[in-house]
Design a protein around this motif. Structure first.
Motif, PDB file in Angstrom:
ATOM      1  N   LYS A 160       0.848  -1.205   0.000  1.00 36.83           N
ATOM      2  CA  LYS A 160       0.000   0.000   0.000  1.00 36.83           C
ATOM      3  C   LYS A 160       0.878   1.246   0.000  1.00 36.83           C
ATOM      4  N   GLN A 161       1.911   1.188   0.840  1.00 40.93           N
ATOM      5  CA  GLN A 161       2.805   2.344   0.996  1.00 40.93           C
ATOM      6  C   GLN A 161       3.587   2.623  -0.294  1.00 40.93           C
ATOM      7  N   HIS A 162       4.048   1.549  -0.949  1.00 40.34           N
ATOM      8  CA  HIS A 162       4.851   1.683  -2.180  1.00 40.34           C
ATOM      9  C   HIS A 162       4.082   1.075  -3.355  1.00 40.34           C
ATOM     10  N   PHE A 163       2.862   1.596  -3.588  1.00 47.07           N
ATOM     11  CA  PHE A 163       1.996   0.947  -4.586  1.00 47.07           C
ATOM     12  C   PHE A 163       2.560   1.018  -6.005  1.00 47.07           C
ATOM     13  N   SER A 164       3.465   2.000  -6.266  1.00 46.60           N
ATOM     14  CA  SER A 164       3.994   2.090  -7.642  1.00 46.60           C
ATOM     15  C   SER A 164       5.370   1.431  -7.799  1.00 46.60           C
ATOM     16  N   ALA A 165       5.810   0.712  -6.770  1.00 43.10           N
ATOM     17  CA  ALA A 165       7.098  -0.002  -6.881  1.00 43.10           C
ATOM     18  C   ALA A 165       6.942  -1.207  -7.805  1.00 43.10           C
ATOM     19  N   ARG A 166       8.080  -1.796  -8.192  1.00 40.72           N
ATOM     20  CA  ARG A 166       8.058  -2.918  -9.142  1.00 40.72           C
ATOM     21  C   ARG A 166       8.176  -4.266  -8.420  1.00 40.72           C
ATOM     22  N   HIS A 167       8.980  -4.319  -7.361  1.00 40.22           N
ATOM     23  CA  HIS A 167       9.213  -5.604  -6.681  1.00 40.22           C
ATOM     24  C   HIS A 167       9.214  -5.408  -5.160  1.00 40.22           C
ATOM     25  N   TRP A 168       8.659  -6.382  -4.459  1.00 42.87           N
ATOM     26  CA  TRP A 168       8.681  -6.410  -2.988  1.00 42.87           C
ATOM     27  C   TRP A 168       9.331  -7.736  -2.589  1.00 42.87           C
ATOM     28  N   CYS A 169      10.638  -7.761  -2.558  1.00 47.56           N
ATOM     29  CA  CYS A 169      11.361  -9.011  -2.301  1.00 47.56           C
ATOM     30  C   CYS A 169      11.623  -9.143  -0.800  1.00 47.56           C
ATOM     31  N   TYR A 170      11.641 -10.377  -0.333  1.00 49.21           N
ATOM     32  CA  TYR A 170      11.807 -10.535   1.119  1.00 49.21           C
ATOM     33  C   TYR A 170      12.433 -11.874   1.482  1.00 49.21           C
ATOM     34  N   ALA A 171      12.847 -11.951   2.734  1.00 51.33           N
ATOM     35  CA  ALA A 171      13.286 -13.224   3.321  1.00 51.33           C
ATOM     36  C   ALA A 171      12.965 -13.150   4.800  1.00 51.33           C
ATOM     37  N   TYR A 172      12.657 -14.306   5.375  1.00 49.02           N
ATOM     38  CA  TYR A 172      12.457 -14.333   6.830  1.00 49.02           C
ATOM     39  C   TYR A 172      13.002 -15.625   7.407  1.00 49.02           C
ATOM     40  N   GLN A 173      13.260 -15.570   8.693  1.00 51.16           N
ATOM     41  CA  GLN A 173      13.645 -16.774   9.431  1.00 51.16           C
ATOM     42  C   GLN A 173      12.944 -16.753  10.776  1.00 51.16           C
ATOM     43  N   MET A 174      12.444 -17.927  11.162  1.00 54.01           N
ATOM     44  CA  MET A 174      11.789 -18.068  12.469  1.00 54.01           C
ATOM     45  C   MET A 174      12.286 -19.316  13.167  1.00 54.01           C
ATOM     46  N   GLY A 175      12.241 -19.279  14.493  1.00 52.88           N
ATOM     47  CA  GLY A 175      12.570 -20.461  15.277  1.00 52.88           C
ATOM     48  C   GLY A 175      13.970 -20.407  15.864  1.00 52.88           C
ATOM     49  N   THR A 176      14.196 -21.309  16.824  1.00 55.72           N
ATOM     50  CA  THR A 176      15.512 -21.383  17.473  1.00 55.72           C
ATOM     51  C   THR A 176      16.086 -22.789  17.322  1.00 55.72           C
ATOM     52  N   ASP A 177      15.341 -23.800  17.760  1.00 61.05           N
ATOM     53  CA  ASP A 177      15.794 -25.188  17.564  1.00 61.05           C
ATOM     54  C   ASP A 177      15.459 -25.642  16.149  1.00 61.05           C
ATOM     55  N   LYS A 178      14.169 -25.505  15.827  1.00 61.84           N
ATOM     56  CA  LYS A 178      13.737 -25.842  14.457  1.00 61.84           C
ATOM     57  C   LYS A 178      13.629 -24.524  13.692  1.00 61.84           C
ATOM     58  N   ILE A 179      14.467 -24.383  12.705  1.00 56.80           N
ATOM     59  CA  ILE A 179      14.492 -23.146  11.928  1.00 56.80           C
ATOM     60  C   ILE A 179      13.587 -23.284  10.707  1.00 56.80           C
ATOM     61  N   SER A 180      12.735 -22.281  10.468  1.00 52.00           N
ATOM     62  CA  SER A 180      12.017 -22.256   9.185  1.00 52.00           C
ATOM     63  C   SER A 180      12.340 -20.924   8.521  1.00 52.00           C
ATOM     64  N   TYR A 181      12.531 -20.965   7.204  1.00 55.16           N
ATOM     65  CA  TYR A 181      12.860 -19.716   6.509  1.00 55.16           C
ATOM     66  C   TYR A 181      12.259 -19.737   5.113  1.00 55.16           C
ATOM     67  N   ARG A 182      12.187 -18.551   4.543  1.00 50.23           N
ATOM     68  CA  ARG A 182      11.723 -18.462   3.158  1.00 50.23           C
ATOM     69  C   ARG A 182      12.419 -17.277   2.503  1.00 50.23           C
TER      70      ARG A 182
END
Length: 204
Positions: A49-71
């Motif tokens: 919404k904030q950057h409605f005229s941008a071209r790409h919204w690329c991201y990465a995340y990581q969650m967890g401590t023992d079992k790690i999940s990321y994307r």
């Protein structure tokens, strides 16, 4: 034997917006603390919404401590030119429960894959440098079940062992949810297991 690690690094609050420019393209970087996957979608919607005229919204995340999940998500950029360089910075700063989004406005000049990797990496790095990184303990939660008459002996141990009470239901039968650092968890479990008329179970 090495003691199990019971702390992790994360960020205290969302970072301020950072901007990296490369050949007329603008890369806005953001870092957010997250606890669950649904939050990723909310932050992305807000930035779209904030950057409605941008071209790409690329991201990465990581969650967890023992079992790690990321994307890692390239959002239309060439394969592995955006999401993975962003994720690399999460690993490099050794943080978890973190989402980094880099919003790109195309400036008319193609950067090539090498240029994109470098730009997304730099914007992610700037976002994390701008964030407050804190260390938190990995905690384990237990539930205690006992009759009210045993309240004093239970509370004495809670006080002695400096345990945190997260939730309590006090009727004739009491249920307490307590929390302790991972490294003390086994000891705490054993103490309550051996206590007469008190039942303890670990909350997954």
């Amino acid at each position: 034997m090495e003691e199990a690690k019971d702390t992790y690094r994360t960020i205290a609050e969302p970072s301020n917006e950072v901007l990296f420019k490369e050949k007329n393209s603008k890369f806005f970087g953001y870092a957010f603390p997250i606890q669950k996957e649904e939050e990723v979608k909310l932050h992305l919607e807000q930035l779209k919404k904030q950057h409605f005229s941008a071209r790409h919204w690329c991201y990465a995340y990581q969650m967890g401590t023992d079992k790690i999940s990321y994307r890692a998500n390239d959002d239309g950029e060439p394969n592995n030119s955006a999401g993975m360089p962003i994720y690399g910075q999460i690993q490099s700063f050794d943080v978890t429960n973190v989402l980094i989004v880099v919003v790109r406005y195309f400036g008319g000049v193609k950067l090539g894959v090498g240029g994109l990797i470098s730009a997304y990496k730099t914007a992610a790095q700037m976002a994390l440098e701008n964030a407050i990184i804190i260390e938190k303990t990995i905690d384990v939660q237990f539930q205690l079940f006992f009759e009210y008459k045993n309240m004093n002996k239970v509370m004495r141990i809670i006080k002695e062992k400096n345990l945190e009470i997260i939730h309590q239901e006090l009727t004739e039968n009491c249920i307490l949810t307590i929390s302790t650092r991972k490294k003390n968890a086994e000891k705490v479990f054993d103490i309550f297991s051996n206590l007469f008329e008190v039942e303890i179970k670990t909350i997954a």
